[in-house]
Motif scaffolding. Sequence first.
Motif, PDB file in Angstrom:
ATOM      1  N   TYR A 127       0.817  -1.220   0.000  1.00  0.00           N
ATOM      2  CA  TYR A 127       0.000   0.000   0.000  1.00  0.00           C
ATOM      3  C   TYR A 127       0.853   1.274   0.000  1.00  0.00           C
ATOM      4  CZ  TYR A 127      -3.165  -3.712   0.462  1.00  0.00           C
ATOM      5  OH  TYR A 127      -3.798  -4.890   0.189  1.00  0.00           O
ATOM      6  N   TYR A 160      13.505  -3.818  -3.724  1.00  0.00           N
ATOM      7  CA  TYR A 160      12.148  -4.371  -3.771  1.00  0.00           C
ATOM      8  C   TYR A 160      12.167  -5.832  -3.323  1.00  0.00           C
ATOM      9  CZ  TYR A 160       8.057  -6.569  -5.878  1.00  0.00           C
ATOM     10  OH  TYR A 160       6.939  -7.336  -6.087  1.00  0.00           O
ATOM     11  N   ARG A 161      11.541  -6.119  -2.226  1.00  0.00           N
ATOM     12  CA  ARG A 161      11.505  -7.471  -1.635  1.00  0.00           C
ATOM     13  C   ARG A 161      12.905  -8.076  -1.532  1.00  0.00           C
ATOM     14  NH1 ARG A 161       6.977  -5.886  -1.057  1.00  0.00           N
ATOM     15  NH2 ARG A 161       5.065  -7.120  -1.017  1.00  0.00           N
ATOM     16  N   TYR A 191      -1.161   4.835  -3.015  1.00  0.00           N
ATOM     17  CA  TYR A 191      -1.841   3.638  -3.512  1.00  0.00           C
ATOM     18  C   TYR A 191      -3.320   3.979  -3.720  1.00  0.00           C
ATOM     19  CZ  TYR A 191      -3.220  -1.293  -3.680  1.00  0.00           C
ATOM     20  OH  TYR A 191      -3.715  -2.510  -4.058  1.00  0.00           O
ATOM     21  N   SER A 234       1.671 -12.927  -1.157  1.00  0.00           N
ATOM     22  CA  SER A 234       2.167 -13.064  -2.535  1.00  0.00           C
ATOM     23  C   SER A 234       3.164 -14.220  -2.609  1.00  0.00           C
ATOM     24  CB  SER A 234       2.893 -11.795  -2.971  1.00  0.00           C
ATOM     25  OG  SER A 234       2.030 -10.698  -2.898  1.00  0.00           O
ATOM     26  N   PHE A 236       4.774 -14.927  -5.506  1.00  0.00           N
ATOM     27  CA  PHE A 236       5.823 -14.476  -6.427  1.00  0.00           C
ATOM     28  C   PHE A 236       6.087 -12.986  -6.248  1.00  0.00           C
ATOM     29  CE2 PHE A 236       3.506 -17.934  -8.571  1.00  0.00           C
ATOM     30  CZ  PHE A 236       4.536 -18.815  -8.811  1.00  0.00           C
ATOM     31  N   ASN A 238       6.695  -9.314  -8.107  1.00  0.00           N
ATOM     32  CA  ASN A 238       6.325  -8.698  -9.378  1.00  0.00           C
ATOM     33  C   ASN A 238       7.607  -8.545 -10.200  1.00  0.00           C
ATOM     34  OD1 ASN A 238       3.523  -8.375  -8.983  1.00  0.00           O
ATOM     35  ND2 ASN A 238       3.869  -6.572  -7.704  1.00  0.00           N
ATOM     36  N   SER A 268       2.698  -6.489 -13.093  1.00  0.00           N
ATOM     37  CA  SER A 268       1.878  -7.175 -12.100  1.00  0.00           C
ATOM     38  C   SER A 268       1.895  -8.673 -12.373  1.00  0.00           C
ATOM     39  CB  SER A 268       0.428  -6.665 -12.172  1.00  0.00           C
ATOM     40  OG  SER A 268      -0.420  -7.620 -11.565  1.00  0.00           O
ATOM     41  N   GLU A 274      -3.158 -14.340 -14.053  1.00  0.00           N
ATOM     42  CA  GLU A 274      -4.585 -14.316 -14.420  1.00  0.00           C
ATOM     43  C   GLU A 274      -4.758 -14.560 -15.925  1.00  0.00           C
ATOM     44  OE1 GLU A 274      -6.615 -10.848 -12.958  1.00  0.00           O
ATOM     45  OE2 GLU A 274      -8.448 -11.368 -14.027  1.00  0.00           O
ATOM     46  N   GLN A 292      -7.232 -12.895  -6.065  1.00  0.00           N
ATOM     47  CA  GLN A 292      -5.896 -12.329  -6.243  1.00  0.00           C
ATOM     48  C   GLN A 292      -5.000 -13.448  -6.768  1.00  0.00           C
ATOM     49  OE1 GLN A 292      -3.046 -11.219  -6.464  1.00  0.00           O
ATOM     50  NE2 GLN A 292      -2.824  -9.174  -5.602  1.00  0.00           N
ATOM     51  N   ALA A 293      -4.576 -13.311  -8.020  1.00  0.00           N
ATOM     52  CA  ALA A 293      -3.863 -14.424  -8.662  1.00  0.00           C
ATOM     53  C   ALA A 293      -2.436 -14.600  -8.160  1.00  0.00           C
ATOM     54  CB  ALA A 293      -3.876 -14.231 -10.172  1.00  0.00           C
ATOM     55  N   GLU A 329       8.561 -15.296  -4.149  1.00  0.00           N
ATOM     56  CA  GLU A 329       8.824 -14.333  -3.096  1.00  0.00           C
ATOM     57  C   GLU A 329       8.961 -15.087  -1.772  1.00  0.00           C
ATOM     58  OE1 GLU A 329       6.939 -12.826  -0.270  1.00  0.00           O
ATOM     59  OE2 GLU A 329       6.239 -10.932  -1.106  1.00  0.00           O
TER      60      GLU A 329
HETATM   61  N1  EPU Z   1      -3.939  -7.641 -10.775  1.00  0.00           N
HETATM   62  C1  EPU Z   1      -4.612  -8.407 -11.698  1.00  0.00           C
HETATM   63  N2  EPU Z   1      -5.032  -9.640 -11.340  1.00  0.00           N
HETATM   64  C2  EPU Z   1      -4.791 -10.150 -10.112  1.00  0.00           C
HETATM   65  C3  EPU Z   1      -4.099  -9.371  -9.165  1.00  0.00           C
HETATM   66  C4  EPU Z   1      -3.677  -8.119  -9.518  1.00  0.00           C
HETATM   67  O1  EPU Z   1      -4.866  -7.999 -12.820  1.00  0.00           O
HETATM   68  O2  EPU Z   1      -5.208 -11.289  -9.866  1.00  0.00           O
HETATM   69  C5  EPU Z   1      -3.531  -6.279 -11.179  1.00  0.00           C
HETATM   70  C6  EPU Z   1      -4.636  -5.273 -10.972  1.00  0.00           C
HETATM   71  O3  EPU Z   1      -4.604  -4.331 -11.990  1.00  0.00           O
HETATM   72  C7  EPU Z   1      -4.238  -4.615  -9.662  1.00  0.00           C
HETATM   73  C8  EPU Z   1      -2.720  -4.635  -9.748  1.00  0.00           C
HETATM   74  O4  EPU Z   1      -2.426  -5.851 -10.416  1.00  0.00           O
HETATM   75  O5  EPU Z   1      -4.761  -3.348  -9.588  1.00  0.00           O
HETATM   76  C9  EPU Z   1      -2.014  -4.577  -8.434  1.00  0.00           C
HETATM   77  O6  EPU Z   1      -2.576  -5.531  -7.553  1.00  0.00           O
HETATM   78  P1  EPU Z   1      -2.420  -5.386  -5.974  1.00  0.00           P
HETATM   79  O7  EPU Z   1      -2.651  -3.990  -5.592  1.00  0.00           O
HETATM   80  O8  EPU Z   1      -3.240  -6.438  -5.335  1.00  0.00           O
HETATM   81  O9  EPU Z   1      -0.892  -5.592  -5.735  1.00  0.00           O
HETATM   82  P2  EPU Z   1       0.119  -6.738  -6.127  1.00  0.00           P
HETATM   83  O10 EPU Z   1       1.167  -6.129  -6.977  1.00  0.00           O
HETATM   84  O11 EPU Z   1      -0.599  -7.910  -6.695  1.00  0.00           O
HETATM   85  C10 EPU Z   1       1.682  -6.167  -4.121  1.00  0.00           C
HETATM   86  C11 EPU Z   1       2.420  -6.887  -3.037  1.00  0.00           C
HETATM   87  C12 EPU Z   1       1.470  -7.249  -1.902  1.00  0.00           C
HETATM   88  C13 EPU Z   1       0.837  -5.973  -1.365  1.00  0.00           C
HETATM   89  C14 EPU Z   1       0.099  -5.280  -2.521  1.00  0.00           C
HETATM   90  C15 EPU Z   1      -0.496  -3.956  -2.118  1.00  0.00           C
HETATM   91  C16 EPU Z   1       4.258  -8.022  -4.131  1.00  0.00           C
HETATM   92  C17 EPU Z   1       4.849  -9.333  -4.533  1.00  0.00           C
HETATM   93  N3  EPU Z   1       3.069  -8.070  -3.555  1.00  0.00           N
HETATM   94  O12 EPU Z   1       0.758  -7.092  -4.701  1.00  0.00           O
HETATM   95  O13 EPU Z   1       2.237  -7.829  -0.859  1.00  0.00           O
HETATM   96  O14 EPU Z   1      -0.071  -6.242  -0.311  1.00  0.00           O
HETATM   97  O15 EPU Z   1       1.030  -5.034  -3.588  1.00  0.00           O
HETATM   98  O16 EPU Z   1       0.476  -3.000  -1.972  1.00  0.00           O
HETATM   99  O17 EPU Z   1       4.886  -6.990  -4.334  1.00  0.00           O
HETATM  100  C18 EPU Z   1       2.992  -9.894   0.064  1.00  0.00           C
HETATM  101  O18 EPU Z   1       4.126  -9.489  -0.154  1.00  0.00           O
HETATM  102  O19 EPU Z   1       2.792 -11.007   0.571  1.00  0.00           O
HETATM  103  C19 EPU Z   1       1.873  -9.059  -0.314  1.00  0.00           C
HETATM  104  C20 EPU Z   1       0.608  -9.450  -0.139  1.00  0.00           C
END
Ligand code: EPU
Length: 334
Positions: A127, A160-161, A191, A234, A236, A238, A268, A274, A292-293, A329
Amino acid sequence: MEYNISLKEMNSFHLDCKAEKFMRVKEERDLERLSEYYGKEKIYILGSGSNTLFVKQHYDGIVARIENKGLRIISENGDNITVEVSSGQVWNDFVEWACENNYSGVENLAAVPSSVGAVPVQNIGAYGSEAKDVIDKVLVYDLEKKEFKYWTNEDCDFGYRYSKFKYQKGNLVIWKVVFKLQKHFVLNNSYKALKDKLESSNQTIITPKLVAQTVTEIRNSKLPNPEILGNVGSFFKNPIITKEQFLRLQTLYPNIVAFDDEKGKKISAGWLIEQCGYKGKRIGNVGVYEKQALIVVNYSNASGKELLDFSNSIIETVKDKFDIILEPEVHIVK
Ligand code: EPU
């Protein structure tokens, strides 16, 4: 030392791995005891187990669980407060303590399932915030040299991570983390979903506590509760690709979700997975979460091997379709 201990309740995938030897590390003298085994036995340092995948059903060495407790204010001035927190503390308890006292810096990282000691390892981020922005220094115990040393923020080489702790040879134990928090609240609403939700809450006064509550609500709506459905957040990272590769992909996939990154473009991984048809897909005991994929889940009694094989099939499919190699990850313990 305890023997043949099930780690099922100590990892958020709920994998029934048995540790041949198990040690609770609560005090400095426990660290010294542990150091006696260094170089003679395999040692795995376990925090809250919320980012660990035990592949085998048996760990043929020592699992050392870090359980030291404590929080101490080190210094304070009109602008900042510096706090030293023991590795065995629950991360979110520290976030709540900070928010209750109106200290700012960790509120966007609310509800991340982690121990404090695991926070620097992969520089947790969510976030719009990353832990590296509030970590002042880290107290590290070296099992090989049997000595403590402070690592400055720069020493940790955060990315990053990523930090230097992530790929170390197993001799380093993070014992305490020193955080520097702000006394004057600065809202980080970079965010989008957080910004929107705060705006629609119609609250005139925004506090760290309100941000933490809002982040927790967003998390709960997107991420499965590991108590109910085993997962490690997560699975993996990003992936970061070059601008050129991104532009080539964008012509093929105009809807690709990407963010600017200093090294190129951060794609992403959730979107990539997805697009490969994995969102909500279930094979036997394992699957990808339907909302959440990026989240791989253990539906019932999956083995670590099943989870690993499934994640490898995701990596292969994404590689074939997009020519991008996803990197786990989660920490994989073989
Ligand atoms: N998206 C998709 N399909 C999906 C998931 C995401 O199209 O199934 C796209 C959407 O456009 C969405 C964008 O990806 O708007 C970003 O998704 P999200 O905000 O859920 O963030 P993320 O990149 O999938 C990262 C972190 C999370 C953290 C969130 C919020 C990593 C690996 N993961 O996820 O961290 O909570 O941002 O900031 O960087 C964790 O590390 O365990 C974790 C949950």
